[in-house]
Write an enzyme that holds these catalytic residues in place. Structure first.
Site, PDB file in Angstrom:
ATOM      1  N   LYS A  86      19.115  13.649 -13.085  1.00  0.00           N
ATOM      2  CA  LYS A  86      18.786  15.062 -13.221  1.00  0.00           C
ATOM      3  C   LYS A  86      19.558  15.695 -14.385  1.00  0.00           C
ATOM      4  O   LYS A  86      18.997  16.366 -15.243  1.00  0.00           O
ATOM      5  CB  LYS A  86      19.087  15.796 -11.916  1.00  0.00           C
ATOM      6  CG  LYS A  86      18.662  17.258 -11.955  1.00  0.00           C
ATOM      7  CD  LYS A  86      18.966  17.946 -10.642  1.00  0.00           C
ATOM      8  CE  LYS A  86      17.892  17.723  -9.596  1.00  0.00           C
ATOM      9  NZ  LYS A  86      18.102  16.645  -8.676  1.00  0.00           N
TER      10      LYS A  86
ATOM     11  N   ARG B 288      22.877  21.022  -7.144  1.00  0.00           N
ATOM     12  CA  ARG B 288      21.951  19.954  -6.785  1.00  0.00           C
ATOM     13  C   ARG B 288      22.572  18.600  -7.072  1.00  0.00           C
ATOM     14  O   ARG B 288      23.334  18.435  -8.027  1.00  0.00           O
ATOM     15  CB  ARG B 288      20.646  20.069  -7.582  1.00  0.00           C
ATOM     16  CG  ARG B 288      19.882  21.368  -7.390  1.00  0.00           C
ATOM     17  CD  ARG B 288      18.688  21.415  -8.341  1.00  0.00           C
ATOM     18  NE  ARG B 288      17.992  22.689  -8.301  1.00  0.00           N
ATOM     19  CZ  ARG B 288      16.929  22.945  -7.545  1.00  0.00           C
ATOM     20  NH1 ARG B 288      16.457  22.009  -6.751  1.00  0.00           N
ATOM     21  NH2 ARG B 288      16.356  24.122  -7.570  1.00  0.00           N
TER      22      ARG B 288
ATOM     23  N   GLY C  85      15.203  13.805  -2.187  1.00  0.00           N
ATOM     24  CA  GLY C  85      15.475  14.419  -0.896  1.00  0.00           C
ATOM     25  C   GLY C  85      16.553  13.747  -0.082  1.00  0.00           C
ATOM     26  O   GLY C  85      16.835  14.183   1.039  1.00  0.00           O
TER      27      GLY C  85
ATOM     28  N   MET D 186      19.846  13.440  -0.782  1.00  0.00           N
ATOM     29  CA  MET D 186      21.153  14.096  -0.825  1.00  0.00           C
ATOM     30  C   MET D 186      20.935  15.612  -0.788  1.00  0.00           C
ATOM     31  O   MET D 186      19.825  16.087  -0.592  1.00  0.00           O
ATOM     32  CB  MET D 186      21.932  13.622  -2.049  1.00  0.00           C
ATOM     33  CG  MET D 186      22.336  12.148  -1.936  1.00  0.00           C
ATOM     34  SD  MET D 186      23.242  11.546  -3.374  1.00  0.00           S
ATOM     35  CE  MET D 186      21.954  11.528  -4.626  1.00  0.00           C
TER      36      MET D 186
ATOM     37  N   ARG E 157      11.693  13.943 -14.895  1.00  0.00           N
ATOM     38  CA  ARG E 157      12.079  12.549 -14.723  1.00  0.00           C
ATOM     39  C   ARG E 157      10.831  11.706 -14.914  1.00  0.00           C
ATOM     40  O   ARG E 157       9.714  12.219 -14.816  1.00  0.00           O
ATOM     41  CB  ARG E 157      12.678  12.296 -13.342  1.00  0.00           C
ATOM     42  CG  ARG E 157      11.746  12.624 -12.196  1.00  0.00           C
ATOM     43  CD  ARG E 157      12.448  12.608 -10.853  1.00  0.00           C
ATOM     44  NE  ARG E 157      11.593  13.104  -9.791  1.00  0.00           N
ATOM     45  CZ  ARG E 157      12.029  13.492  -8.603  1.00  0.00           C
ATOM     46  NH1 ARG E 157      13.314  13.441  -8.337  1.00  0.00           N
ATOM     47  NH2 ARG E 157      11.188  13.918  -7.683  1.00  0.00           N
TER      48      ARG E 157
ATOM     49  N   HIS F 206       7.531  16.157   0.104  1.00  0.00           N
ATOM     50  CA  HIS F 206       8.496  15.096   0.392  1.00  0.00           C
ATOM     51  C   HIS F 206       7.802  13.830   0.885  1.00  0.00           C
ATOM     52  O   HIS F 206       8.086  12.714   0.436  1.00  0.00           O
ATOM     53  CB  HIS F 206       9.507  15.588   1.436  1.00  0.00           C
ATOM     54  CG  HIS F 206      10.447  14.531   1.911  1.00  0.00           C
ATOM     55  ND1 HIS F 206      10.188  13.740   3.015  1.00  0.00           N
ATOM     56  CD2 HIS F 206      11.634  14.101   1.431  1.00  0.00           C
ATOM     57  CE1 HIS F 206      11.179  12.887   3.186  1.00  0.00           C
ATOM     58  NE2 HIS F 206      12.069  13.094   2.246  1.00  0.00           N
TER      59      HIS F 206
ATOM     60  N   SER G  33      11.773 -30.995  -7.692  1.00  0.00           N
ATOM     61  CA  SER G  33      11.219 -29.736  -7.212  1.00  0.00           C
ATOM     62  C   SER G  33      12.177 -29.181  -6.167  1.00  0.00           C
ATOM     63  O   SER G  33      12.482 -29.877  -5.189  1.00  0.00           O
ATOM     64  CB  SER G  33       9.831 -29.923  -6.606  1.00  0.00           C
ATOM     65  OG  SER G  33       9.314 -28.686  -6.169  1.00  0.00           O
TER      66      SER G  33
ATOM     67  N   CYS H 156       9.295 -25.163  -5.192  1.00  0.00           N
ATOM     68  CA  CYS H 156       8.127 -25.028  -4.338  1.00  0.00           C
ATOM     69  C   CYS H 156       8.445 -24.324  -3.025  1.00  0.00           C
ATOM     70  O   CYS H 156       7.612 -24.264  -2.134  1.00  0.00           O
ATOM     71  CB  CYS H 156       7.487 -26.386  -4.063  1.00  0.00           C
ATOM     72  SG  CYS H 156       8.601 -27.567  -3.270  1.00  0.00           S
TER      73      CYS H 156
ATOM     74  N   TYR I 265       8.312 -24.792 -13.869  1.00  0.00           N
ATOM     75  CA  TYR I 265       7.238 -24.133 -13.131  1.00  0.00           C
ATOM     76  C   TYR I 265       7.760 -23.594 -11.805  1.00  0.00           C
ATOM     77  O   TYR I 265       8.815 -24.013 -11.306  1.00  0.00           O
ATOM     78  CB  TYR I 265       6.062 -25.093 -12.885  1.00  0.00           C
ATOM     79  CG  TYR I 265       6.330 -26.229 -11.942  1.00  0.00           C
ATOM     80  CD1 TYR I 265       6.164 -26.084 -10.561  1.00  0.00           C
ATOM     81  CD2 TYR I 265       6.738 -27.483 -12.417  1.00  0.00           C
ATOM     82  CE1 TYR I 265       6.415 -27.136  -9.690  1.00  0.00           C
ATOM     83  CE2 TYR I 265       6.980 -28.527 -11.558  1.00  0.00           C
ATOM     84  CZ  TYR I 265       6.829 -28.348 -10.186  1.00  0.00           C
ATOM     85  OH  TYR I 265       7.073 -29.377  -9.330  1.00  0.00           O
TER      86      TYR I 265
END
Length: 901
Positions: free
Chosen positions: A22, A91, A100, A102, A335, A451, A781, A849, A869
């Protein structure tokens, strides 16, 4: 001593770690010349220092006083002056958005004297008393610990006594009386009086916001969103501007694009004659921003221009809070906005098309988790009937569950495995546990920026808001639809977050548009832009990634589907799954065999069935590798349950009869094979070494399937994997048997059969001796499920239900190690095995895997560790493809050049 306070003019958006999101964004808007009320930010360092010691860091309040003086000078008013006082907001503002979670305190500076001055200066007595009652209510609950419900009850009682539906209809005298009621309530509940000193109000408010970082709902949110607990929150102190000054004032929330769908265009909610908290809390239903254009066209035009400026500057969807004070527009926050999965893909593609970001940046803006959400099924509304109610589609998806009316009940039922839908008039931050537990959230009030909507979108929860035809009665635990239908708690409802419709009962599901696209290769004409965006971004990921993506598939059908989803082979074919169902009797016969002849007969009966299975999978994956794991689990898993057998045998004997011969024989076998810890017993390679003919039968089935596919003109690429190897000697012996059978089939058929032989690395000893094992293995693997179990000493079947939730709550885990790879422990073993395996055998092919192969965070680790992979379930293949591409780009960005192992 560090510097603890920054004026808005001194910060930048890249200072979010210090100033919080903020504070950093208010500073950025100030630098851009947008109309931001003046203020300053107390840093996250100040918060951490306070939380660590329990007292304010030295010099903090002198710095606050100096910055407050600058705000007072700019405003031409003083905090606490009796006539026309300066009022402040305090704030929270963490580095990462926690909507919301805090505390916020508004209208700081009002007291019994200054409220009269504010009334006179503003010419609006009602506004002054409304602001004062808000301060006493917020300060009382947030700072002084009074139950917020006490204030809500007092306000509800007053509205009922006056016969008005909402607080806007209360007069100045009503509100003045309410202030006195609130103050008396504060004194009764807290034992102290509401402070009249504005300086004390400010100081205690700041400390309360610091303390709210460790509040229960903030901690719960951080655990869910994997936000570190040691970051702390910044606090912004800002001159108040007022949207509750009358019909020419108001507050709103705006987005530069629709955060639910990604559609371009100004989007949001506005509430005339209201402060910003009213919009977010959903206590009154808002109007769309198009209504603001009618009410105040000049402010709407200015807001539109500012939104365009911010989106171009941030190059992303922006979420803005604003207030209009008697025709003057003020920007209170911006934001990068939270968005649904659908919107994330659509917006990323749009911004790339508009030239604001590159295709690689677009890929970085989406995630595998979001793609997985888009693959969830949707409701088949052709079988849904008429909706009970309709609301605003705030967060898309389809979810059904039992209606519940408070957070605690949602949590209680969810713990028993029941699916629930949380139904509220509006949600508050205290409802977070219930929102997490629920499949969907339904509210009768609030808009798409309330909210409920914001938090649900951030969590990927289905949400419908502002269903005005819905009368929620929490006390009676029921809701009533517009047509009079009453739905009691526990009744199943289906919530469609994509359309806003809510249905009675369970609505059938159908494949999502993204699944249809992946299956068919073409998008549904009626689908949104998200489907086309998924196609584009997956293609970009495929072009960027180094990791191949294979699938875990045990049937030809699974293999074929995985190939349609983009799999580049089968990384794990579990042969034991082919012994279930009707074939179980043949396995029983092998286990119960009294001599070699009977065992060979049972194996001979299994051979053609296995050969058919392998032939079908090799055909589905023609030209691509298929890694076939020899039988892994203990043989007792193919026999009936030991307890059931014992009961049947005992019951027969209790009745004076002889038990069925087959039951008695099976019970003897089960007792003979019983192990206290079977997952660490006779399984994997150990079975092949002690059960004659078992490995030979499986290898012959593979080899003959290769021959059959080769003769049919195919290009089979079978690989044989030996499970649970802990010592190179085990692999050496078993590999010799495998190669003997392959050579035998080659000679018999006249078709050369070469199948690379490798092993699963799923024991710590295998990882630590990988160099020696690589001398015999042509590929590795990682079986990360067993590697996690054996490294942690966990039995997955037992521990997840027993104590994992407690470990997550206590922060021992940030995520289950069976879902996201434990990089410090299991990951270190993986790196050791990769390094030592390749040192012994350069070019060693290495994959994974276990289930981690489809987990987004784990895919990034496997890329960094140098694997070739990952393999995962067919439905996770697109997720792994996307994340493998993102991992490659991330590595390139971090390395400043091309990615290499």
């Amino acid at each position: 001593m560090g510097r603890y306070v920054y004026d808005f003019s001194e910060g930048r958006r890249d200072m979010a770690a210090l100033l919080g999101g903020k504070g950093a964004n208010l500073a950025e808007m100030t630098r851009l010349g947008l109309p931001v009320p003046p203020g300053f930010t107390l840093t996250t360092e100040a918060c951490r220092a306070y939380l660590d010691t329990g007292s304010e860091p030295a010099g903090l309040w002198s710095a606050v006083s100096a910055h407050l003086s600058a705000v007072e000078s700019a405003a031409g008013r003083l905090l606490g002056q009796a006539d026309d006082p300066l009022l402040l907001s305090v704030r929270s503002g963490a580095r990462f958005s926690m909507p919301g979670m805090m505390e916020t305190i508004l209208d700081i500076g009002l007291n019994d004297d200054s409220v009269l001055g504010l009334a006179k200066a503003s010419g609006n007595e009602r506004f002054a008393w409304d602001s004062y009652r808000r301060l006493v209510q917020m300060f009382g609950s947030t700072v002084m610990g009074v139950d917020a419900g006490c204030f809500e009850d007092a306000l509800a009682d007053l509205k009922e006594a006056r016969g008005v539906p909402d607080d806007v209809r209360l007069t100045a005298d009503d509100l003045a009386d309410l202030v006195e009621t609130f103050k008396e309530l504060v004194h009764r509940e807290s034992g102290e009086y509401f402070p009249q000193s504005p300086a004390e109000q400010l100081r205690r408010s700041v400390l309360a916001v610091f303390q709210s970082w460790n509040g229960e709902r903030a901690r719960l949110y951080r655990r869910r969103e994997h936000i570190a607990d040691d970051l702390g929150t910044a606090v912004t102190v800002q001159r108040m501007v007022f949207g509750n000054l009358g019909p020419d004032s108001g507050s709103g929330v705006a987005f530069t694009r629709d955060p639910a769908t990604g559609r371009p265009g100004l989007y949001g909610d506005y509430l005339p004659d209201a402060q910003g908290e009213d919009v977010v809390a959903g206590i009154r239903n808002t109007v769309p921003l198009t209504e603001l254009e009618r009410l105040d066209p000049e402010s709407h035009a200015r807001l539109s221009a500012h939104l365009r400026t911010l989106e171009r500057h941030y190059r992303d969807l922006c979420d803005i809070e604003f207030t209009i004070e008697r025709g003057t527009l003020w920007m209170l926050q911006t934001r990068v906005g939270k968005r649904t999965a659908e919107a994330a893909f659509a917006i990323a593609a749009q911004l790339a098309d508009e030239g604001l970001i590159t295709p690689d940046e677009a890929l970085a803006r989406v995630s595998g988790e979001q793609l997985a959400r888009l693959m969830f099924p949707r409701f088949d509304t052709s079988h849904a009937g008429e909706p009970l109610v309709r609301g605003l589609p705030a967060s898309p998806g389809a979810a059904a569950g039992a209606a519940v009316f408070d957070s605690a009940e949602a949590v209680r039922r969810a713990k028993t495995g029941e699916k629930v839908v949380l139904v509220r008039q509006e949600t508050t931050p205290d409802d977070l546990p219930g929102m997490i537990a629920a499949q969907a959230v339904l509210t009768s009030r609030g808009g798409k920026t309330s909210h409920a909507a914001v938090v649900a979108r951030g969590m990927g929860k289905v949400c419908v808001c502002g269903a005005e035809g819905l009368a929620v009665d929490v006390g009676e635990r029921r809701f009533t639809a517009a047509d009079g239908t009453v739905v009691q708690e526990g009744t199943i409802v289906s919530v469609d977050g994509s359309t806003g419709a809510v249905y009675s009962g369970t609505v059938p599901l159908t494949d999502s548009a993204v699944i249809r696209f992946l299956e068919d290769g073409c998008a549904d004409e009626a689908a949104t832009g998200a489907v086309a965006a998924v196609a584009r971004l997956l293609a970009r990921a495929d072009a960027a990634r180094r990791l191949e993506v294979r699938a875990n598939a045990d049937t030809p059908e699974d293999a074929a589907r995985a190939r349609r989803f983009g799999a580049q082979g089968v990384g794990l074919c579990r042969t034991e799954h082919m012994f279930l169902g009707e074939r179980r009797t043949l396995v029983e016969a092998m286990i119960l065999a009294r001599d070699e002849t009977e065992r060979e007969a049972a194996l001979s009966a299994l051979l053609p069935l296995q050969r058919e299975d392998f032939t079908g999978i090799l055909e589905a994956m023609d030209g691509l590798p298929v890694t076939i794991r020899l039988i892994d689990p203990p043989l007792h898993e193919f026999l009936p349950d030991r307890t059931d057998l014992a009961v049947r045998v005992a019951a027969a004997r209790a009745q004076g009869a002889e038990p069925a011969a087959h039951d008695a024989e099976l019970l003897d076998a089960v007792n003979r094979m019983h192990e206290e810890n079977p997952m660490l017993g006779l399984r994997g390679v150990r079975l092949g070494l002690v059960v004659p003919g078992l490995v030979a039968m499986q290898v012959r089935a593979v080899a003959e399937a290769v021959v059959r596919r080769t003769r049919a003109g195919g290009s089979p690429r079978a690989e044989i994997m030996v499970p649970l190897v802990g010592a190179v000697e085990e692999l050496r012996i078993e590999r010799a048997e495998v190669e003997r059978v392959l050579a035998e089939v080659s000679q018999e058929s006249g078709v050369p059969v070469h199948c690379p032989v490798g092993t699963m690395i799923e024991l710590p000893r295998a990882a630590l001796t990988a160099g020696r094992i690589a001398e015999e293995a042509e590929f590795f693997s990682f079986g990360t499920n067993d590697l996690t179990q054996t490294t942690w000493g966990f039995s997955r079947d037992d521990v997840e239900a027993a104590f994992f939730s407690a470990y997550l709550d206590k922060g021992i885990f940030s995520a289950s190690p069976f879902e996201t790879l434990d990089r410090d422990g299991v990951g270190r073993l993986v790196r050791i095995a990769v390094d030592e395996g390749r040192a012994a055998r350069p070019g060693l092919k290495i994959g994974v895997c276990g289930e981690h192969g489809g987990d987004p965070a784990s895919v990034h680790f496997f890329h960094a560790a140098g694997l070739d992979y990952v393999s995962c379930s067919p439905f996770r293949v697109p997720v792994a493809r996307l994340e493998a591409g993102r991992a490659a780009l991330e590595a390139t960005d971090e390395g400043g050049g091309s990615d290499s192992r």
